[in-house]
Design an enzyme around this catalytic site. Structure first.
Site, PDB file in Angstrom:
ATOM      1  N   HIS A  67      -9.440  -4.624  -0.825  1.00  0.00           N
ATOM      2  CA  HIS A  67      -9.146  -5.073  -2.190  1.00  0.00           C
ATOM      3  C   HIS A  67      -8.229  -4.068  -2.881  1.00  0.00           C
ATOM      4  CE1 HIS A  67     -10.600  -6.955  -6.118  1.00  0.00           C
ATOM      5  NE2 HIS A  67      -9.955  -5.864  -6.524  1.00  0.00           N
ATOM      6  N   GLU A  68      -8.580  -2.779  -2.822  1.00  0.00           N
ATOM      7  CA  GLU A  68      -7.804  -1.750  -3.506  1.00  0.00           C
ATOM      8  C   GLU A  68      -6.474  -1.485  -2.816  1.00  0.00           C
ATOM      9  OE1 GLU A  68      -8.529  -0.810  -6.378  1.00  0.00           O
ATOM     10  OE2 GLU A  68     -10.535  -1.698  -6.422  1.00  0.00           O
ATOM     11  N   HIS A  71      -3.921  -3.923  -3.987  1.00  0.00           N
ATOM     12  CA  HIS A  71      -3.339  -3.527  -5.277  1.00  0.00           C
ATOM     13  C   HIS A  71      -2.235  -2.495  -5.064  1.00  0.00           C
ATOM     14  CE1 HIS A  71      -5.958  -5.723  -7.911  1.00  0.00           C
ATOM     15  NE2 HIS A  71      -7.049  -5.072  -7.573  1.00  0.00           N
TER      16      HIS A  71
END
Length: 396
Positions: A67-68, A71
């Site tokens: 998820h990170e 980003h």
């Protein structure tokens, strides 16, 4: 949020883990192996429950990392630097250098994280369905189902329109696009985060009082964190708006006094302290910064050890210094002032020290901006905004 230890690099981005991850990792592992799995799938051995719980917890955190990382990758493709990724108690954070330049970039950077969590959840959901259709039942099917559910829940939670969640970023992008005012959009998203945090605290306390136990307190704790983060974002937006357009050279203190790291704390107190009007002293070698000492650090050395303690021993190390250059935009530097150096940044040209920026310099710049825009600013309000924005931590 600082990393307690590094894991390496993923997609060229440094990845670290804060010690608080061990707390939530242990709670998840214990909750799965000691409660959920034995209750849902009785009759297995304790080792099987422990292994299944461990595997599910590890995969869950790998999903958080993905998820990170998403980003960070999209941020880099949209022209932003990435300091690193840190996994911690409440999930993870990608530390971006600067802000998105357009609402579209903000939308892409914020939206990709929940999308990745959604894809991971859908993948494990599909895998669980295939195993079920194939007649496979039991513990591992339960682990797949749990991973599907937790990742889908993570995706839904993150798109709630409240800062600092990804949904808050999406809300900011939408308001920014509609109004053309990034500061106003940030304030709207931050206040939505504040309201959501209050609601979460209220719901968590109600759940706790009605028998939900630790789960209710956990929700309240998350709400408290959201309120603090949303408040900080609003302050940063207001300070950033006041500083927009200013360069580092416009506010720095040029040619600060310096000292050698070999100087003892006793020599500094006896010969420098009262003659030096600033609260931070850069340490240099041949004009190049190698450390930074503040009065707080000096004050922490017992009087009987000052003669034998060098400034280098108590200084913020060279690797932890926040370095900038005269033409950097002040709004790009502001988030990095929290990294270390006790809220200071050292200004260099070709590696040589030419200035220093402190919270006082930032405060004065904000006051001047308010004087330009509003005839009667309140100095205490300005100082509160700046001190609230710059969370000054000590690096050791």
């Amino acid at each position: 949020m600082r990393a307690s230890f590094r894991l390496g690099r993923v997609a060229g981005v440094p990845v670290g883990v804060n010690w608080s991850v061990l707390v939530i990792f242990g709670l998840i592992w214990w909750g799965l192996s000691a409660n959920l799995f034995p209750q849902s799938y009785p009759g297995r051995s304790g080792v099987a429950y422990l292994f299944a719980g461990l595997a599910a917890a590890v995969v869950f955190f790998l999903g958080l990392l993905a998820h990170e990382v998403s980003h960070a990758v999209v941020a880099k493709r949209n022209g932003l630097g990435v300091e690193g990724i840190t996994l911690w108690l409440f999930g993870g954070v990608a530390q971006l250098r600067g802000e998105a330049r357009t609402p579209g970039a903000e939308l892409r950077i914020a939206g990709v994280g929940p999308l990745v969590s959604l894809i991971i959840g859908a993948f494990f959901g599909a895998l669980a369905m295939l195993l079920s259709f194939a007649g496979v039942q039991g513990l591992w099917l339960g682990a797949m189902a749990w991973l599907a559910g937790i990742n889908l829940l993570l995706a839904v939670f993150n798109i709630l329109p409240a800062a600092p969640l990804d949904g808050g970023r999406l809300l900011r992008a939408a308001v920014w696009k509609a109004t053309g005012d990034r500061t106003r959009a940030t304030v709207v998203a931050a206040r939505a985060g504040w309201v959501f945090g209050v609601a979460l605290i209220g719901f968590g306390l109600w759940r706790f009082l009605t028998g939900a136990g630790v789960g209710g307190l956990w929700l309240a704790l998350i709400g408290w964190f959201l309120i603090g983060a949303a408040t900080l974002e609003e302050r940063q937006a207001r300070v950033g708006s006041a500083l927009r357009g200013l360069r580092v050279a416009d506010v720095m203190t040029p040619q600060p006094q310096t000292a050698s790291g070999e100087l003892t704390v006793a020599d500094f107190v006896d010969n420098y302290l009262f003659a030096y009007r600033h609260t931070a002293l850069p340490l240099t070698e041949d004009g190049r910064p190698v450390g930074l000492v503040t009065l707080d650090r000096v004050r922490g050395v017992p009087s009987d050890q000052r003669a034998s303690t060098t400034l280098e021993a108590v200084a913020c190390r060279a690797d932890d210094l926040v370095l900038t250059f005269p033409d950097e935009q002040l709004t790009a530097l502001l988030p990095r002032l929290n990294d270390c150096a006790d809220g200071r940044a050292l200004v260099v040209t070709e590696g040589r020290l030419v200035g220093i920026i402190s919270p006082s310099d930032i405060s004065r710049a904000v006051q001047r901006s308010h004087l330009h825009d509003h005839p009667t600013p309140h100095p205490r309000t300005v100082d509160h905004e700046v001190s609230g924005t710059l969370k000054i931590d000590h690096c050791r």
